[in-house]
Design a protein around this motif. Sequence first.
Motif, PDB file in Angstrom:
ATOM      1  N   UNK A   9       0.819  -1.212   0.000  1.00 26.80           N
ATOM      2  CA  UNK A   9       0.000   0.000   0.000  1.00 26.80           C
ATOM      3  C   UNK A   9       0.851   1.259   0.000  1.00 26.80           C
ATOM      4  N   UNK A  10       2.040   1.179   0.549  1.00 29.24           N
ATOM      5  CA  UNK A  10       2.989   2.291   0.574  1.00 29.24           C
ATOM      6  C   UNK A  10       2.440   3.532   1.267  1.00 29.24           C
ATOM      7  N   UNK A  11       1.449   3.360   2.125  1.00 30.80           N
ATOM      8  CA  UNK A  11       0.914   4.477   2.901  1.00 30.80           C
ATOM      9  C   UNK A  11       0.147   5.487   2.076  1.00 30.80           C
ATOM     10  N   UNK A  12      -0.460   5.055   0.985  1.00 31.36           N
ATOM     11  CA  UNK A  12      -1.167   5.971   0.086  1.00 31.36           C
ATOM     12  C   UNK A  12      -2.514   5.384  -0.307  1.00 31.36           C
ATOM     13  N   UNK A  17      -1.297   5.976  -5.250  1.00 25.66           N
ATOM     14  CA  UNK A  17      -0.294   4.951  -5.480  1.00 25.66           C
ATOM     15  C   UNK A  17      -0.149   4.658  -6.976  1.00 25.66           C
ATOM     16  N   UNK A  18      -1.263   4.553  -7.689  1.00 22.50           N
ATOM     17  CA  UNK A  18      -1.204   4.283  -9.119  1.00 22.50           C
ATOM     18  C   UNK A  18      -0.549   5.436  -9.870  1.00 22.50           C
ATOM     19  N   UNK A  19      -0.881   6.665  -9.501  1.00 20.63           N
ATOM     20  CA  UNK A  19      -0.286   7.835 -10.152  1.00 20.63           C
ATOM     21  C   UNK A  19       1.205   7.919  -9.858  1.00 20.63           C
ATOM     22  N   UNK A  20       1.583   7.624  -8.616  1.00 19.04           N
ATOM     23  CA  UNK A  20       2.989   7.670  -8.242  1.00 19.04           C
ATOM     24  C   UNK A  20       3.802   6.639  -9.026  1.00 19.04           C
ATOM     25  N   UNK A  21       3.296   5.423  -9.133  1.00 17.69           N
ATOM     26  CA  UNK A  21       4.017   4.386  -9.854  1.00 17.69           C
ATOM     27  C   UNK A  21       4.085   4.693 -11.344  1.00 17.69           C
ATOM     28  N   UNK A  22       3.031   5.262 -11.892  1.00 19.21           N
ATOM     29  CA  UNK A  22       3.044   5.656 -13.304  1.00 19.21           C
ATOM     30  C   UNK A  22       4.093   6.731 -13.542  1.00 19.21           C
ATOM     31  N   UNK A  23       4.168   7.712 -12.638  1.00 19.90           N
ATOM     32  CA  UNK A  23       5.174   8.765 -12.771  1.00 19.90           C
ATOM     33  C   UNK A  23       6.586   8.207 -12.615  1.00 19.90           C
ATOM     34  N   UNK A  24       6.750   7.242 -11.718  1.00 22.65           N
ATOM     35  CA  UNK A  24       8.069   6.663 -11.514  1.00 22.65           C
ATOM     36  C   UNK A  24       8.510   5.845 -12.725  1.00 22.65           C
ATOM     37  N   UNK A  25       7.595   5.130 -13.359  1.00 19.55           N
ATOM     38  CA  UNK A  25       7.931   4.377 -14.572  1.00 19.55           C
ATOM     39  C   UNK A  25       8.353   5.338 -15.674  1.00 19.55           C
ATOM     40  N   UNK A  26       7.610   6.431 -15.836  1.00 21.06           N
ATOM     41  CA  UNK A  26       7.945   7.420 -16.863  1.00 21.06           C
ATOM     42  C   UNK A  26       9.307   8.046 -16.585  1.00 21.06           C
ATOM     43  N   UNK A  27       9.571   8.392 -15.340  1.00 21.82           N
ATOM     44  CA  UNK A  27      10.867   8.964 -14.988  1.00 21.82           C
ATOM     45  C   UNK A  27      11.992   7.965 -15.206  1.00 21.82           C
ATOM     46  N   UNK A  28      11.744   6.716 -14.872  1.00 20.99           N
ATOM     47  CA  UNK A  28      12.761   5.696 -15.068  1.00 20.99           C
ATOM     48  C   UNK A  28      13.095   5.528 -16.545  1.00 20.99           C
ATOM     49  N   UNK A  29      12.079   5.559 -17.398  1.00 21.19           N
ATOM     50  CA  UNK A  29      12.330   5.407 -18.825  1.00 21.19           C
ATOM     51  C   UNK A  29      13.053   6.625 -19.398  1.00 21.19           C
ATOM     52  N   UNK A  30      12.740   7.806 -18.902  1.00 25.44           N
ATOM     53  CA  UNK A  30      13.396   9.008 -19.407  1.00 25.44           C
ATOM     54  C   UNK A  30      14.842   9.092 -18.954  1.00 25.44           C
ATOM     55  N   UNK A  31      15.080   8.880 -17.674  1.00 26.08           N
ATOM     56  CA  UNK A  31      16.419   9.079 -17.108  1.00 26.08           C
ATOM     57  C   UNK A  31      17.228   7.796 -17.013  1.00 26.08           C
ATOM     58  N   UNK A  32      16.563   6.647 -17.105  1.00 25.09           N
ATOM     59  CA  UNK A  32      17.152   5.315 -17.011  1.00 25.09           C
ATOM     60  C   UNK A  32      17.766   5.007 -15.648  1.00 25.09           C
ATOM     61  N   UNK A  33      17.576   5.880 -14.679  1.00 22.75           N
ATOM     62  CA  UNK A  33      18.042   5.635 -13.328  1.00 22.75           C
ATOM     63  C   UNK A  33      17.322   6.607 -12.406  1.00 22.75           C
ATOM     64  N   UNK A  34      16.749   6.101 -11.311  1.00 27.68           N
ATOM     65  CA  UNK A  34      16.096   6.963 -10.340  1.00 27.68           C
ATOM     66  C   UNK A  34      16.514   6.552  -8.940  1.00 27.68           C
ATOM     67  N   UNK A  35      16.361   7.460  -8.004  1.00 27.99           N
ATOM     68  CA  UNK A  35      16.664   7.199  -6.597  1.00 27.99           C
ATOM     69  C   UNK A  35      15.340   7.126  -5.855  1.00 27.99           C
ATOM     70  N   UNK A  36      15.093   6.006  -5.189  1.00 26.22           N
ATOM     71  CA  UNK A  36      13.834   5.809  -4.486  1.00 26.22           C
ATOM     72  C   UNK A  36      14.069   4.854  -3.319  1.00 26.22           C
ATOM     73  N   UNK A  37      13.021   4.598  -2.572  1.00 25.33           N
ATOM     74  CA  UNK A  37      13.132   3.682  -1.440  1.00 25.33           C
ATOM     75  C   UNK A  37      13.050   2.237  -1.935  1.00 25.33           C
ATOM     76  N   UNK A  38      13.469   1.321  -1.105  1.00 25.84           N
ATOM     77  CA  UNK A  38      13.491  -0.093  -1.485  1.00 25.84           C
ATOM     78  C   UNK A  38      12.079  -0.647  -1.721  1.00 25.84           C
ATOM     79  N   UNK A  39      11.071  -0.386  -0.854  1.00 26.88           N
ATOM     80  CA  UNK A  39       9.729  -0.917  -1.135  1.00 26.88           C
ATOM     81  C   UNK A  39       9.128  -0.367  -2.426  1.00 26.88           C
ATOM     82  N   UNK A  40       9.354   0.917  -2.706  1.00 28.32           N
ATOM     83  CA  UNK A  40       8.849   1.480  -3.959  1.00 28.32           C
ATOM     84  C   UNK A  40       9.545   0.843  -5.152  1.00 28.32           C
ATOM     85  N   UNK A  41      10.840   0.612  -5.037  1.00 31.98           N
ATOM     86  CA  UNK A  41      11.583  -0.005  -6.135  1.00 31.98           C
ATOM     87  C   UNK A  41      11.109  -1.432  -6.386  1.00 31.98           C
ATOM     88  N   UNK A  42      10.793  -2.149  -5.317  1.00 35.28           N
ATOM     89  CA  UNK A  42      10.316  -3.517  -5.477  1.00 35.28           C
ATOM     90  C   UNK A  42       8.935  -3.553  -6.121  1.00 35.28           C
TER      91      UNK A  42
END
Length: 96
Positions: A9-12, A17-42
Amino acid sequence: MRHRHSGRKLGRTSSHRMAMLRNMVTSFLDKEKIVTTVPKAKELRPKIDKVITLGKNNNLQSKKNLFAELQSKTSVEKLLKILSQRYEKRKGGYSR
């Protein structure tokens, strides 16, 4: 009992949560590397793998599905042109 309830649930709320993960996928594809917490990365890893696998198909339906998931034209173009060729021979585990 918590049978068949996958994901953290990640406390959201679910929409946050769905919007956050969608934004993180987009950022990962653009930058090819992101800094995040371990549960979010998993939680992010399977989503990235599914998006890259969908990009490897490179047909009209997969392009439509990618745009519906990512909602970023630049991310979809980069995925189809650059990342799909990079991971062409790999069968999975793209975000390892």
